[in-house]
Design a protein around this motif. Structure first.
Motif, PDB file in Angstrom:
ATOM      1  N   GLU A 477       0.815  -1.298  -0.016  1.00  0.00           N
ATOM      2  CA  GLU A 477      -0.004   0.113   0.084  1.00  0.00           C
ATOM      3  C   GLU A 477       1.099   1.160  -0.081  1.00  0.00           C
ATOM      4  OE1 GLU A 477      -3.680   2.103   2.520  1.00  0.00           O
ATOM      5  OE2 GLU A 477      -2.769   0.177   3.265  1.00  0.00           O
ATOM      6  N   LYS A 478       2.078   1.118   0.514  1.00  0.00           N
ATOM      7  CA  LYS A 478       2.762   2.361   0.910  1.00  0.00           C
ATOM      8  C   LYS A 478       4.368   2.031   0.603  1.00  0.00           C
ATOM      9  CE  LYS A 478       0.243   4.547   4.515  1.00  0.00           C
ATOM     10  NZ  LYS A 478       0.344   4.761   5.987  1.00  0.00           N
ATOM     11  N   TRP A 483       6.358   4.871   4.412  1.00  0.00           N
ATOM     12  CA  TRP A 483       6.177   4.323   5.689  1.00  0.00           C
ATOM     13  C   TRP A 483       6.865   4.914   6.622  1.00  0.00           C
ATOM     14  CZ3 TRP A 483       9.987   1.174   8.301  1.00  0.00           C
ATOM     15  CH2 TRP A 483       9.411   0.626   9.425  1.00  0.00           C
ATOM     16  N   TRP A 484       8.376   5.084   6.192  1.00  0.00           N
ATOM     17  CA  TRP A 484       9.307   5.626   7.046  1.00  0.00           C
ATOM     18  C   TRP A 484       9.163   7.034   7.496  1.00  0.00           C
ATOM     19  CZ3 TRP A 484      13.026   3.460  10.011  1.00  0.00           C
ATOM     20  CH2 TRP A 484      14.045   4.262  10.569  1.00  0.00           C
ATOM     21  N   GLY A 488       8.110   8.923  11.207  1.00  0.00           N
ATOM     22  CA  GLY A 488       8.691  10.210  11.927  1.00  0.00           C
ATOM     23  C   GLY A 488       9.907   9.973  12.734  1.00  0.00           C
ATOM     24  N   ASP A 489      10.475   8.813  12.412  1.00  0.00           N
ATOM     25  CA  ASP A 489      11.599   8.322  13.316  1.00  0.00           C
ATOM     26  C   ASP A 489      13.019   8.752  12.567  1.00  0.00           C
ATOM     27  OD1 ASP A 489      10.224   7.205  15.071  1.00  0.00           O
ATOM     28  OD2 ASP A 489      10.301   5.272  14.389  1.00  0.00           O
ATOM     29  N   GLY A 490      12.874   9.413  11.395  1.00  0.00           N
ATOM     30  CA  GLY A 490      14.305   9.665  10.980  1.00  0.00           C
ATOM     31  C   GLY A 490      13.982  10.877   9.805  1.00  0.00           C
ATOM     32  N   ASP A 491      15.034  11.370   9.519  1.00  0.00           N
ATOM     33  CA  ASP A 491      15.196  12.543   8.311  1.00  0.00           C
ATOM     34  C   ASP A 491      15.034  11.633   7.170  1.00  0.00           C
ATOM     35  OD1 ASP A 491      15.380  14.577   6.760  1.00  0.00           O
ATOM     36  OD2 ASP A 491      17.461  15.087   7.447  1.00  0.00           O
ATOM     37  N   ARG A 495      12.732  13.210   0.429  1.00  0.00           N
ATOM     38  CA  ARG A 495      12.555  12.474  -0.854  1.00  0.00           C
ATOM     39  C   ARG A 495      11.646  11.654  -0.890  1.00  0.00           C
ATOM     40  NH1 ARG A 495      18.603  10.116  -1.178  1.00  0.00           N
ATOM     41  NH2 ARG A 495      18.275   9.635   1.166  1.00  0.00           N
ATOM     42  N   ALA A 496      10.925  11.514   0.105  1.00  0.00           N
ATOM     43  CA  ALA A 496       9.639  10.832   0.433  1.00  0.00           C
ATOM     44  C   ALA A 496       8.597  10.944  -0.622  1.00  0.00           C
ATOM     45  CB  ALA A 496       9.104  10.719   1.755  1.00  0.00           C
TER      46      ALA A 496
END
Length: 496
Positions: A477-478, A483-484, A488-491, A495-496
């Motif tokens: 689905e993603k 998903w990452w 919100g756990d990382g920068d 580019r998402a």
């Protein structure tokens, strides 16, 4: 091949020496035929399993096995890097010992030389030591065309010849036959070409061996010209070496007045000291023996002992082409042990005939296109006849990285035979993957149509090659980046 038609047992197709069997389908189509032969798969499975188990036992006895592999590879690589010098040295040493050395650029020239030598001695029959090189150049067919019968004396080669068949394995050419089939072949065909099999012949291996021994004895004693190959050629002494298990080869090498040896230029070793390494790795890798029962070495002519006249035909036949390939030249290390065939899951299920070549199995899948190029569709298909599991590299006694060469030869085949649809697909994939934002948008779009992908069970044309054996993979689905970013756990670096 004497007066017997030489054909593939499953397809009835005649071979084209040195390249592919004439009229033989490419590997994918031939493999489908072979997979439908239950008896073939049983014969192959039983034989290869037995050899694998025995080989593992004798290899494990040597604590320095990996060092021996490394040494064997290094010796071969050194020889190939200086092949021009060692060939001249070998010719000089062999000539000084009384041999006549001939050079042949291809199969046609090698066969012409062989036929001329046989005709020069008014030979109507010749006997042969088991030899991959003579099969490669089609020597038997060339002799037959000149009215000369060539008789195989190796037991397995005799079975193949009498059966009008073709070899399917380096070491055990009749591996696709069981003993009951062999008994029928001996009963039906031996009498047509010499001493017949006994009337009460059974499928007992001892009885079969005895029938072959009696049949061949007349040929050993009355044939004046013999042909052989060589497992190794020693540069500094001009010595040729043949290793075998039966002793029939030694009869061919010592009884006739004239001996003609057909030797690939890659068979050279610098010195007799180097031979010590190969006489350890070869028998363990091939027959799963600690040492081979018969090792015959001869150097030129020795008055009163053995042949009165010896000839050596050094053949190129594509070997310098392979030598020029920086990735593929390692295939010329091959000592024809057949270890890679015995562990290959593809070979075990389809056998040697499906490869449509004298050289089957993993090593054949790289050696044939290296020797001949990939312009021929048979050779171009062979690098794809592999699962790339790597078992062939693990057992190779000279450490040929067959999977790496397979991948390189696949690339060569694709360049030679580009598929428009595949090329367009790769171009489209490059367009998508070369831009991060573009890829992200396409991934989001794929997620929206994931339900449609689930319903696809069949695709037309070349795309059908996937759906015939696999399902369309589930589209998430993603994307991972989406998903990452949502976690919100990382920068995500924007580019998402």
């Amino acid at each position: 091949m004497s007066n017997l038609a030489r054909t593939d047992s499953s397809t009835g197709l005649h071979p084209r020496p040195g390249v592919a069997f004439l009229g033989m389908p490419t590997f994918p189509d031939a493999a489908k035929v072979a997979l439908g032969d239950d008896q073939l798969r049983k014969n192959l499975g039983r034989a290869t399993s037995t050899i694998r188990t025995k080989r593992l036992g004798v290899v494990d006895e040597l604590p320095d096995w990996q060092d021996l592999r490394t040494s064997a590879a290094a010796i071969k690589d050194h020889t190939l890097a200086n092949l021009d010098q060692y060939l001249i040295q070998f010719e000089q040493a062999a000539t000084a010992a009384g041999a006549t050395v001939h050079w042949a650029v291809d199969a046609e020239e090698a066969c012409r030389i062989g036929v001329e030598i046989a005709n020069g001695h008014n030979a109507q029959d010749v006997i042969k030591v088991k030899s991959m090189a003579t099969q490669e150049i089609g020597l038997n067919e060339a002799l037959e065309a000149a009215g000369i019968h060539a008789w195989e004396t190796d037991l397995a080669e005799l079975i193949v010849q009498l059966g009008g068949d073709t070899p399917s394995h380096f070491l055990v050419p009749a591996i696709h036959r069981n003993r009951h089939e062999i008994a029928d072949i001996f009963t039906d065909r031996m009498g047509e070409v010499g001493r017949p099999a006994p009337d009460d012949l059974t499928a007992d291996p001892r009885r079969l061996a005895e029938a072959a021994r009696v049949h061949l004895r007349d040929k050993f004693l009355h044939t004046k010209v013999a042909f052989s190959g060589a497992n190794f050629a020693i540069a500094d002494t001009g010595t040729l070496v043949v290793v075998e298990s039966e002793g029939n080869g030694r009869m061919c090498l010592t009884c006739p007045d004239v001996l003609v040896s057909v030797v690939g230029i890659e068979k050279l070793l610098p010195t007799l000291d180097d031979l010590e390494v190969f006489l350890q790795v070869l028998p363990r890798s091939s027959t799963a023996e600690r040492m081979n029962p018969y090792t015959t070495m001869w150097t030129g002519v020795t008055p009163g002992d053995g042949p009165k006249e010896t000839h050596i035909i050094l053949i190129d036949n594509g070997r310098t082409r392979a030598l020029a390939d920086e990735v593929g030249r390692q295939a010329l290390r091959c000592i024809r042990c057949s270890a890679c065939l015995n562990v290959c899951p593809v070979y075990e299920r389809v056998g040697g005939h499906a490869y449509g070549s004298v050289y089957p199995g993993p090593i054949g899948a790289i050696l044939n296109p290296l020797l001949h190029g990939t312009s021929d569709e048979h050779d171009a298909a062979l690098p794809f006849a592999s699962s790339l599991c790597g078992a062939c590299y693990e057992v190779c006694p000279v450490a040929i990285d067959i999977p790496t060469v397979l991948i390189d030869q696949r690339a060569a085949a694709v360049r030679e035979h580009p598929e428009p649809a595949e090329a367009a697909t790769m171009k489209l994939a490059g367009w998508a993957l070369n831009d991060a934002k573009r890829l992200s948008r396409l991934q989001k779009l794929a997620g929206r149509f994931r339900g449609l992908a689930r319903r696809i069970r069949w695709l037309p044309g070349k795309l059908g090659g996937w759906t015939r054996s696999r399902r369309i993979p589930e589209v998430p689905e993603k994307s991972f980046r989406q998903w990452w970013a949502e976690r919100g756990d990382g920068d995500d670096h924007g580019r998402a």
